[in-house]
Scaffold this active site. Structure first.
Site, PDB file in Angstrom:
ATOM      1  N   LYS A 106       0.880  -1.157  -0.037  1.00 56.92           N
ATOM      2  CA  LYS A 106       0.178   0.112   0.028  1.00 56.92           C
ATOM      3  C   LYS A 106       0.938   1.169   0.115  1.00 56.92           C
ATOM      4  CE  LYS A 106      -4.444   1.186   0.469  1.00 56.92           C
ATOM      5  NZ  LYS A 106      -5.594   0.206  -0.014  1.00 56.92           N
ATOM      6  N   ASN A 221     -17.311   7.017  -4.937  1.00 60.27           N
ATOM      7  CA  ASN A 221     -16.231   6.127  -5.695  1.00 60.27           C
ATOM      8  C   ASN A 221     -17.084   4.623  -5.257  1.00 60.27           C
ATOM      9  OD1 ASN A 221     -14.291   7.549  -6.714  1.00 60.27           O
ATOM     10  ND2 ASN A 221     -12.935   7.200  -4.893  1.00 60.27           N
ATOM     11  N   ALA A 222     -16.698   3.762  -4.651  1.00 59.84           N
ATOM     12  CA  ALA A 222     -17.243   2.294  -4.471  1.00 59.84           C
ATOM     13  C   ALA A 222     -18.684   2.420  -3.817  1.00 59.84           C
ATOM     14  CB  ALA A 222     -16.416   1.471  -3.555  1.00 59.84           C
ATOM     15  N   GLY A 223     -18.638   3.415  -2.914  1.00 57.13           N
ATOM     16  CA  GLY A 223     -20.088   3.801  -2.270  1.00 57.13           C
ATOM     17  C   GLY A 223     -21.172   4.213  -3.320  1.00 57.13           C
TER      18      GLY A 223
HETATM   19  N1  GLU Z   1      -7.450   0.098  -3.175  1.00 59.30           N
HETATM   20  C1  GLU Z   1      -8.154  -0.991  -3.689  1.00 59.30           C
HETATM   21  C2  GLU Z   1      -8.097  -1.942  -2.362  1.00 59.30           C
HETATM   22  O1  GLU Z   1      -8.063  -1.495  -1.319  1.00 59.30           O
HETATM   23  C3  GLU Z   1      -7.708  -1.842  -4.921  1.00 59.30           C
HETATM   24  C4  GLU Z   1      -6.233  -2.321  -4.909  1.00 59.30           C
HETATM   25  C5  GLU Z   1      -5.730  -2.746  -6.266  1.00 59.30           C
HETATM   26  O2  GLU Z   1      -6.591  -2.790  -7.327  1.00 59.30           O
HETATM   27  O3  GLU Z   1      -4.416  -3.161  -6.221  1.00 59.30           O
HETATM   28  O4  GLU Z   1      -8.329  -3.166  -2.359  1.00 59.30           O
END
Ligand code: GLU
Length: 414
Positions: A106, A221-223
């Site tokens: 991350k 976004n996702a929400g």
């Molecule tokens: N940020 C997203 C997660 O927390 C996607 C990570 C990715 O696609 O590598 O899962």
């Protein structure tokens, strides 16, 4: 360390699950409790005023026993090193829960991107790649979007990376626009994957989404994608929120109105004729399904006993602390955990990487079909494990994922 330190939460979740692995991997377990490497970078940016400002960022590479480090890049003013370490740990567990041949990583940069102009944001993103390009690559570490980052930022980054290494390297970043090797379906993959899991979970409980009252924390976004997708199932959205607060209507909110406001970057405060509540009150609404889709530590020991949802789907990473998890479990509120519920994003990132590396692109239908199968299979593994060990679904999924990672470490002799 603060009370709800997300890295301590991630370690505690791993410790709980390790108990069911019969202490077969003690050496390896001691290693996955910590990231393999955490890099801190300073990124100087010349602001529009001419002043040079320094931004601090972290890359945590948690575990690469099963494949390259994989995970998003977060731009947020509250980013901390411990938070990035936690998020990278959850990425390792998430990829293994889905049985993706990837590890966990991350990135986090301490910045409020809303305060930056487009030019400053681009300088920051390119500067970040210049600071870290030696540590990333299609077989090493593959970043993607996360909170406050998107396809445009990935385009700048992949361009900067490709210039630095002297060749076009699309497989180094995922979540790219379609015009430069993005995957169809990646933009909505987190919500779509969450919906596939939720529908499969309901089927396993002999239930359906039709008529269910749903609350989604954070219409962005996702929400926001989830708000649009779940409306098509016959479920009723009764509450949602943004950073200014929430809106509530027991008879159902107008989806088109919410989408229009948010896509025009307006606050939900402008949605009139409904009850306006706080984000805290939103989490305590009486509903069938609660979907936290914002940040960590939303349901903690302070409010878990006030949660009245029938079921929780964690679309955010780490929204429930381990203490709160225990309270919810005791109250009989099932939680479909983040490492499963929001894994659709990284799963389609993996598909994107596969398409980039083979230079052969799939149709949207192909992506959706493969995603559905991945999500449903992972849910079945987690349910089976939770049943076998008589534990909550999160621990069931952790047992499956950790066994895969620890076994890979063991056979490699790491
Ligand atoms: N940020 C997203 C997660 O927390 C996607 C990570 C990715 O696609 O590598 O899962």
């Amino acid at each position: 360390m603060s009370k709800n330190n997300p890295f301590l939460s991630a370690q505690s979740q791993m410790r709980t699950a390790y108990e069911f692995l019969a202490w077969q991997y003690d050496t390896e377990f001691a290693k996955i409790l910590y990231p393999e490497r955490v890099i801190e970078v300073n990124i100087p940016v010349q602001m529009d005023t001419g002043e040079i400002r320094n931004f601090v960022g972290y890359r945590s590479q948690h575990n690469a026993a099963r494949g390259p480090y994989k995970g998003g890049i977060r731009y947020h003013q509250d980013v901390t090193k411990d938070e990035v370490m936690a998020l990278s740990t959850w990425m390792s567990i998430k990829c293994a829960t889905l049985d993706l041949p990837l590890g966990g990583g991350k990135w986090g940069v301490i910045v409020n991107p809303k305060e930056l102009s487009e030019r400053e944001l681009e300088q920051l993103s390119r500067g970040w790649v210049r600071g870290l390009y030696k540590y990333i690559g299609p077989l090493d570490d593959v970043p993607a979007p996360d909170v406050n980052t998107n396809g445009t930022i990935m385009s700048w980054m992949v361009d900067e990376y490709s210039k630095l290494v002297g060749r076009w390297s699309p497989g180094t970043f995922t979540g790219k626009p379609l015009s430069i090797g993005g995957s169809l379906g990646r933009d909505t993959a987190t919500a779509q994957g969450g919906l596939y899991v939720l529908e499969a979970y309901m089927r396993a409980m002999w239930d359906t989404l039709a008529g269910k009252k749903v609350v989604i924390q954070w219409a962005w976004n996702a929400g926001l994608n989830m708000i649009e997708l779940i409306a098509k199932t016959g479920a009723i959205l009764i509450g949602t929120s943004d950073s200014h607060g929430g809106i509530y209507d027991a008879n159902g909110l107008d989806i088109a109105r919410i989408v229009e406001l948010k896509k025009n970057k307006k606050s939900l405060e402008e949605y009139s004729g409904v009850e306006h509540i706080t984000n805290g009150e939103l989490l305590e609404l009486d509903c069938d399904i609660l979907i936290p889709a914002a940040l960590e530590n939303q349901i903690t020991s302070d409010n878990a006993d006030k949660v009245r949802a029938g079921l929780i789907l964690e679309l955010a990473n780490g929204p429930i602390t381990p203490d709160a998890d225990k309270t919810l479990f005791a109250k009989g509120i099932p939680v479909i955990p983040d490492i499963l519920a929001n894994a659709g994003g990284v799963t389609v990132s993996y598909f994107e990487q596969v398409q980039n590396n083979t230079n052969y692109y799939w149709s949207r239908a192909e992506v959706q079909e493969k995603l559905k199968l991945k999500m449903e299979t992972a849910l079945a593994w987690a349910l089976e494990s939770a049943k076998t060990h008589n534990v909550m679904l999160r621990t069931g999924a952790y047992v499956v994922a950790m066994k895969r990672i620890l076994e890979a470490m063991k056979v490699r002799g790491m």
